[in-house]
Design a protein around this motif. Structure first.
Motif, PDB file in Angstrom:
ATOM      1  N   LEU A  86       0.855  -1.286  -0.040  1.00 11.13           N
ATOM      2  CA  LEU A  86       0.073  -0.019  -0.152  1.00 11.13           C
ATOM      3  C   LEU A  86       0.899   1.111  -0.103  1.00 11.13           C
ATOM      4  O   LEU A  86       2.145   1.296   0.459  1.00 11.13           O
ATOM      5  N   LYS A  87       0.426   2.423  -0.540  1.00  8.07           N
ATOM      6  CA  LYS A  87       0.965   3.429  -0.608  1.00  8.07           C
ATOM      7  C   LYS A  87       1.045   4.186   0.764  1.00  8.07           C
ATOM      8  O   LYS A  87       0.166   3.979   1.490  1.00  8.07           O
ATOM      9  N   ARG A  88       2.445   4.769   1.335  1.00 12.23           N
ATOM     10  CA  ARG A  88       2.667   5.264   2.405  1.00 12.23           C
ATOM     11  C   ARG A  88       1.836   6.426   2.703  1.00 12.23           C
ATOM     12  O   ARG A  88       1.629   7.365   1.724  1.00 12.23           O
ATOM     13  N   PHE A  89       1.166   6.791   3.856  1.00 11.42           N
ATOM     14  CA  PHE A  89       0.627   7.994   4.176  1.00 11.42           C
ATOM     15  C   PHE A  89       1.939   9.177   4.454  1.00 11.42           C
ATOM     16  O   PHE A  89       2.455   9.185   5.358  1.00 11.42           O
ATOM     17  N   GLN A  90       1.882  10.092   3.366  1.00 18.69           N
ATOM     18  CA  GLN A  90       2.981  11.314   3.560  1.00 18.69           C
ATOM     19  C   GLN A  90       2.616  12.584   4.468  1.00 18.69           C
ATOM     20  O   GLN A  90       3.726  13.199   4.679  1.00 18.69           O
ATOM     21  N   GLN A  91       1.641  12.641   4.967  1.00 16.03           N
ATOM     22  CA  GLN A  91       1.294  13.714   5.602  1.00 16.03           C
ATOM     23  C   GLN A  91       2.119  13.673   6.960  1.00 16.03           C
ATOM     24  O   GLN A  91       1.993  12.678   7.417  1.00 16.03           O
ATOM     25  N   ARG A 100      -5.963   8.439  12.090  1.00 17.40           N
ATOM     26  CA  ARG A 100      -7.287   7.984  11.817  1.00 17.40           C
ATOM     27  C   ARG A 100      -7.406   8.396  10.043  1.00 17.40           C
ATOM     28  O   ARG A 100      -7.919   7.620   9.454  1.00 17.40           O
ATOM     29  N   LYS A 101      -6.568   9.452   9.709  1.00 16.08           N
ATOM     30  CA  LYS A 101      -6.250   9.960   8.403  1.00 16.08           C
ATOM     31  C   LYS A 101      -5.729   8.933   7.802  1.00 16.08           C
ATOM     32  O   LYS A 101      -6.223   8.427   6.505  1.00 16.08           O
ATOM     33  N   ARG A 102      -4.656   8.309   8.288  1.00 15.42           N
ATOM     34  CA  ARG A 102      -3.573   7.269   7.721  1.00 15.42           C
ATOM     35  C   ARG A 102      -4.506   6.070   7.437  1.00 15.42           C
ATOM     36  O   ARG A 102      -4.668   5.380   6.314  1.00 15.42           O
ATOM     37  N   PHE A 103      -5.369   5.361   8.196  1.00 19.25           N
ATOM     38  CA  PHE A 103      -6.166   4.160   8.321  1.00 19.25           C
ATOM     39  C   PHE A 103      -7.003   4.515   7.125  1.00 19.25           C
ATOM     40  O   PHE A 103      -7.317   3.526   6.404  1.00 19.25           O
ATOM     41  N   SER A 104      -7.677   5.671   6.997  1.00 22.26           N
ATOM     42  CA  SER A 104      -8.420   5.912   5.960  1.00 22.26           C
ATOM     43  C   SER A 104      -8.102   5.784   4.477  1.00 22.26           C
ATOM     44  O   SER A 104      -8.633   5.192   3.621  1.00 22.26           O
ATOM     45  N   LEU A 105      -6.810   6.351   4.566  1.00 29.16           N
ATOM     46  CA  LEU A 105      -6.024   6.159   3.172  1.00 29.16           C
ATOM     47  C   LEU A 105      -5.814   4.722   2.753  1.00 29.16           C
ATOM     48  O   LEU A 105      -5.832   4.121   1.645  1.00 29.16           O
TER      49      LEU A 105
END
Length: 247
Positions: free
Chosen positions: A62-67, A75-80
Motif C-alpha cells: 500500500l502507498k505510505r501516508f505522507q502527511q 485516523r487519516k492514515r487508516f482511511s487512506l
C-alpha cells in the motif's frame, strides 16, 4: 463439487512475523484443513512490491501516508489505507467465494469497504476491541494536559464510529465471528437489526485441562514462565502486578 475459495484479509502490520501473523496463519491452515481453499492477503505499507510471507499469506503493498503528523493523524492514515484496499478488491473480490476479514478499524472508508464485500464476508471481531483502546488511553498516556484531552477526543470519535458500525453495518454482512459467547450476545444487542453471529473460541480451552496439585518443599526454588501473546507492552493488562505479588 467445486472447491470453495476463501480470502483472509488483514489490514496493517508488516514483514516481521508477529504473534498476530502466526495466529492468522493457524486460522488459514485450519480453514484449509476443513476443506476450503483459503489464502491470506496482508495489506501493508512496509513493502514496495507483492511478496510471499508464507506459502499461505501474501503481502500486498500500500502507498505510505505522507502527511506530517498532526491532529488525528492515525485516523487519516487508516482511511487512506482502507481506500486502497477497497480499490484493490473492487474486482479481486469476485474471484473468491468467501471473505474472512480480521476487524481492525472503523469510519467512512471502512464502512464503504463493507458495503462492497459485506454480503460474502465473515467479520472476525476481537472481543477486547473497544475496551482495549479505552485502557490504552487511560493507562498509557503520560503527556501534557492538551495531549491527553486530544487523545480522549480521538477515543470518543473512535468509540462513536465503532458503535455506528455495530448498530448499522453488522446486519449487512454475512456473519460476525466472536470468540466469547458473552461478547456475541453484546454484538447482537448493539445491532439495530438481527445479525448472524458465530461463536468461535480463540486460544486454549482451559476447561479441558484438569487442575494438578503439587507440593513445594520448604526452601525449594520455584521457576515460572509467563507467556504473553502480544508484542506491545499493554501496561493496563496487569501482568507486572501478578509478578510483583509472588516475588
Amino acid at each position: 463439487m467445486k472447491e470453495r475459495t476463501l480470502l483472509y484479509i488483514f489490514i496493517g502490520g508488516g514483514k516481521d512475523r508477529t504473534s498476530v501473523h502466526l495466529k492468522s496463519l493457524g486460522q488459514i491452515r485450519g480453514l484449509n484443513a476443513a476443506g476450503l481453499n483459503a489464502h491470506g492477503y496482508l495489506f501493508t505499507e512496509k513493502v514496495s512490491e507483492r511478496e510471499e510471507l508464507y506459502d499461505e499469506i501474501t503481502l500486498i503493498p500500500l502507498k505510505r501516508f505522507q502527511q506530517e503528523r498532526n491532529l488525528f493523524w492515525n485516523r487519516k492514515r487508516f482511511s487512506l489505507l482502507v481506500d486502497q484496499v477497497r480499490d484493490f478488491l473492487e474486482s479481486e473480490h469476485q474471484n473468491w467465494d468467501i471473505i474472512f476479514l480480521r476487524h481492525g478499524g472503523n469510519g467512512n472508508s471502512y464502512e464503504a469497504l463493507l458495503d462492497l464485500i459485506g454480503y460474502k464476508t465473515f467479520l472476525y471481531v476481537p472481543s477486547n476491541r473497544i475496551r482495549e483502546n479505552y485502557c490504552d488511553v487511560k493507562y498509557g498516556n503520560t503527556g501534557s494536559l492538551a495531549s491527553r484531552l486530544l487523545t480522549w477526543l480521538d477515543y470518543a470519535l473512535f468509540c462513536k464510529a465503532e458503535k455506528r458500525l455495530m448498530k448499522h453495518y453488522f446486519s449487512k454482512i454475512r456473519s460476525v465471528v466472536a470468540f466469547t459467547p458473552e461478547f456475541a450476545k453484546m454484538l447482537e444487542s448493539e445491532s439495530k437489526d438481527p445479525i448472524h453471529v458465530i461463536y468461535n473460541r480463540d486460544g486454549a480451552d482451559t476447561d479441558s485441562v484438569p487442575a494438578r496439585s503439587s507440593r513445594v518443599r520448604e526452601g525449594e526454588e520455584i521457576k515460572l514462565i509467563f507467556l504473553k501473546g502480544s508484542a506491545s507492552a499493554q501496561k493496563w493488562s496487569g501482568l507486572e502486578r501478578i509478578i510483583r505479588s509472588i516475588e
